[in-house]
Design a protein around this motif. Structure first.
Motif, PDB file in Angstrom:
ATOM      1  N   TRP A 239       0.647  -1.213  -0.028  1.00 45.90           N
ATOM      2  CA  TRP A 239       0.043   0.020  -0.016  1.00 45.90           C
ATOM      3  C   TRP A 239       0.869   1.228  -0.038  1.00 45.90           C
ATOM      4  O   TRP A 239       0.597   2.312  -0.723  1.00 45.90           O
ATOM      5  CB  TRP A 239      -0.857   0.084   1.484  1.00 45.90           C
ATOM      6  N   LEU A 240       1.943   1.463   0.688  1.00 45.71           N
ATOM      7  CA  LEU A 240       3.000   2.223   0.902  1.00 45.71           C
ATOM      8  C   LEU A 240       3.518   2.792  -0.664  1.00 45.71           C
ATOM      9  O   LEU A 240       3.613   3.953  -0.927  1.00 45.71           O
ATOM     10  CB  LEU A 240       3.988   2.481   1.800  1.00 45.71           C
ATOM     11  N   ASP A 241       3.950   1.573  -1.258  1.00 46.13           N
ATOM     12  CA  ASP A 241       4.465   1.869  -2.681  1.00 46.13           C
ATOM     13  C   ASP A 241       3.830   2.280  -3.507  1.00 46.13           C
ATOM     14  O   ASP A 241       3.864   3.038  -4.390  1.00 46.13           O
ATOM     15  CB  ASP A 241       5.093   0.395  -3.042  1.00 46.13           C
ATOM     16  N   ALA A 242       2.366   1.919  -3.578  1.00 45.20           N
ATOM     17  CA  ALA A 242       1.241   2.260  -4.547  1.00 45.20           C
ATOM     18  C   ALA A 242       0.878   3.850  -4.113  1.00 45.20           C
ATOM     19  O   ALA A 242       0.789   4.573  -5.049  1.00 45.20           O
ATOM     20  CB  ALA A 242       0.245   1.328  -4.494  1.00 45.20           C
ATOM     21  N   TRP A 243       0.778   3.979  -2.781  1.00 50.32           N
ATOM     22  CA  TRP A 243       0.554   5.757  -2.671  1.00 50.32           C
ATOM     23  C   TRP A 243       1.730   6.457  -3.079  1.00 50.32           C
ATOM     24  O   TRP A 243       1.520   7.484  -3.377  1.00 50.32           O
ATOM     25  CB  TRP A 243       0.324   5.383  -1.033  1.00 50.32           C
ATOM     26  N   GLU A 244       3.174   5.891  -2.643  1.00 46.87           N
ATOM     27  CA  GLU A 244       4.005   6.773  -2.892  1.00 46.87           C
ATOM     28  C   GLU A 244       4.256   6.955  -4.475  1.00 46.87           C
ATOM     29  O   GLU A 244       4.997   8.015  -4.940  1.00 46.87           O
ATOM     30  CB  GLU A 244       5.264   6.156  -2.474  1.00 46.87           C
ATOM     31  N   ASP A 245       3.688   6.053  -5.451  1.00 46.99           N
ATOM     32  CA  ASP A 245       4.126   5.920  -6.789  1.00 46.99           C
ATOM     33  C   ASP A 245       3.445   7.214  -7.602  1.00 46.99           C
ATOM     34  O   ASP A 245       2.142   7.451  -7.248  1.00 46.99           O
ATOM     35  CB  ASP A 245       3.467   4.712  -7.447  1.00 46.99           C
ATOM     36  N   VAL A 246       3.977   8.074  -8.166  1.00 40.29           N
ATOM     37  CA  VAL A 246       3.565   9.080  -8.896  1.00 40.29           C
ATOM     38  C   VAL A 246       2.626   8.841  -9.949  1.00 40.29           C
ATOM     39  O   VAL A 246       1.808   9.655 -10.230  1.00 40.29           O
ATOM     40  CB  VAL A 246       4.681  10.187  -9.424  1.00 40.29           C
ATOM     41  N   ASP A 247       2.804   7.590 -10.471  1.00 44.95           N
ATOM     42  CA  ASP A 247       1.811   7.130 -11.549  1.00 44.95           C
ATOM     43  C   ASP A 247       0.738   6.212 -10.853  1.00 44.95           C
ATOM     44  O   ASP A 247       1.085   5.602  -9.838  1.00 44.95           O
ATOM     45  CB  ASP A 247       2.587   6.308 -12.526  1.00 44.95           C
ATOM     46  N   SER A 248      -0.124   5.949 -11.616  1.00 48.65           N
ATOM     47  CA  SER A 248      -1.208   5.097 -11.084  1.00 48.65           C
ATOM     48  C   SER A 248      -0.877   3.686 -11.394  1.00 48.65           C
ATOM     49  O   SER A 248       0.224   3.505 -12.017  1.00 48.65           O
ATOM     50  CB  SER A 248      -2.608   5.298 -12.115  1.00 48.65           C
ATOM     51  N   VAL A 249      -1.369   2.811 -10.508  1.00 51.26           N
ATOM     52  CA  VAL A 249      -0.822   1.308 -10.433  1.00 51.26           C
ATOM     53  C   VAL A 249      -1.938   0.717 -11.140  1.00 51.26           C
ATOM     54  O   VAL A 249      -3.294   0.974 -11.244  1.00 51.26           O
ATOM     55  CB  VAL A 249      -0.698   0.807  -9.075  1.00 51.26           C
ATOM     56  N   ALA A 250      -1.573  -0.492 -11.700  1.00 49.87           N
ATOM     57  CA  ALA A 250      -2.614  -1.490 -12.190  1.00 49.87           C
ATOM     58  C   ALA A 250      -3.399  -2.143 -10.991  1.00 49.87           C
ATOM     59  O   ALA A 250      -3.142  -2.774 -10.092  1.00 49.87           O
ATOM     60  CB  ALA A 250      -1.892  -2.625 -13.021  1.00 49.87           C
ATOM     61  N   VAL A 251      -4.875  -2.136 -11.473  1.00 51.47           N
ATOM     62  CA  VAL A 251      -5.835  -2.532 -10.519  1.00 51.47           C
ATOM     63  C   VAL A 251      -6.729  -3.745 -11.241  1.00 51.47           C
ATOM     64  O   VAL A 251      -7.109  -3.280 -12.282  1.00 51.47           O
ATOM     65  CB  VAL A 251      -6.558  -1.573  -9.738  1.00 51.47           C
ATOM     66  N   LYS A 252      -7.332  -4.709 -10.551  1.00 57.56           N
ATOM     67  CA  LYS A 252      -8.189  -5.522 -10.969  1.00 57.56           C
ATOM     68  C   LYS A 252      -9.363  -5.611  -9.924  1.00 57.56           C
ATOM     69  O   LYS A 252      -8.851  -5.958  -8.637  1.00 57.56           O
ATOM     70  CB  LYS A 252      -7.788  -6.930 -11.419  1.00 57.56           C
ATOM     71  N   VAL A 253     -10.356  -5.458 -10.066  1.00 60.81           N
ATOM     72  CA  VAL A 253     -11.706  -5.576  -9.193  1.00 60.81           C
ATOM     73  C   VAL A 253     -12.395  -6.744  -9.835  1.00 60.81           C
ATOM     74  O   VAL A 253     -12.794  -6.603 -11.087  1.00 60.81           O
ATOM     75  CB  VAL A 253     -12.419  -4.453  -9.130  1.00 60.81           C
TER      76      VAL A 253
ATOM     77  N   GLU B  53      -5.299   7.146  -3.278  1.00 60.92           N
ATOM     78  CA  GLU B  53      -5.738   8.395  -2.830  1.00 60.92           C
ATOM     79  C   GLU B  53      -5.267   8.583  -1.501  1.00 60.92           C
ATOM     80  O   GLU B  53      -4.756   9.655  -0.947  1.00 60.92           O
ATOM     81  CB  GLU B  53      -7.223   8.900  -3.262  1.00 60.92           C
ATOM     82  N   ASN B  54      -5.889   7.686  -0.510  1.00 62.30           N
ATOM     83  CA  ASN B  54      -5.696   7.750   0.968  1.00 62.30           C
ATOM     84  C   ASN B  54      -5.034   6.456   1.548  1.00 62.30           C
ATOM     85  O   ASN B  54      -5.407   5.434   0.998  1.00 62.30           O
ATOM     86  CB  ASN B  54      -6.912   8.355   1.798  1.00 62.30           C
TER      87      ASN B  54
END
Length: 144
Positions: free
Chosen positions: A83-97, A115-116
């Motif tokens: 979660w911290l890596d994804a939050w710190e990333d300036v780019d969006s991350v790949a997500v599957k729902v 976002e948070n």
């Protein structure tokens, strides 16, 4: 009356692929999740051409779609850095729902920003975490 086919909460999954290699994993710790599908609308007035003194009805045009994901649960050592890596990333991350029903699975894939990432801690209780994600472009839906 026929009974509806329902699913339990564990069949609603949020998976991340931080490496971009196509391997999605569900970070550990969520005890609840919420997926929100949004449609932004613009209003416009529709006049009555035969009687312009009537109050106008509102029409609406769809202008954009978005998805947001929120989840909360325990602060798990196994997923906190994800979660911290994804939050710190300036780019969006790949997500599957995924929503897995007995006869079909509905899957959205795309990019999202974390976002948070909120952590709560009360003495003598488990530390908690809550996360919110916002779509960044198209979330493509596939039903299998």
């Amino acid at each position: 009356m026929a009974q509806p086919t329902t699913i339990k909460g564990g069949k609603v999954r949020v998976l991340l692929d931080l490496t971009g290699g196509g391997t999605y994993t569900a970070p550990c710790g969520f005890t609840s999740k919420s997926i929100t599908l949004n449609k932004a609308l613009n209003d416009f007035q529709i006049p009555d051409c035969d009687n312009p003194d009537l109050v106008d009805w509102l029409g609406r045009d769809a202008v954009s779609l978005s998805m947001s994901v929120s989840g909360e649960g325990v602060l798990a050592s196994e997923s906190v850095e994800t979660w911290l890596d994804a939050w710190e990333d300036v780019d969006s991350v790949a997500v599957k729902v995924e929503w897995e029903f007995p006869a079909k699975t509905i899957t959205w894939t795309g990019s999202m920003h974390v976002e948070n990432f909120d952590v709560g801690a009360q003495n003598a209780q488990r530390a908690t975490a809550s996360v919110s994600l916002q779509s960044d472009g198209v979330m493509t839906r596939v039903v299998t």
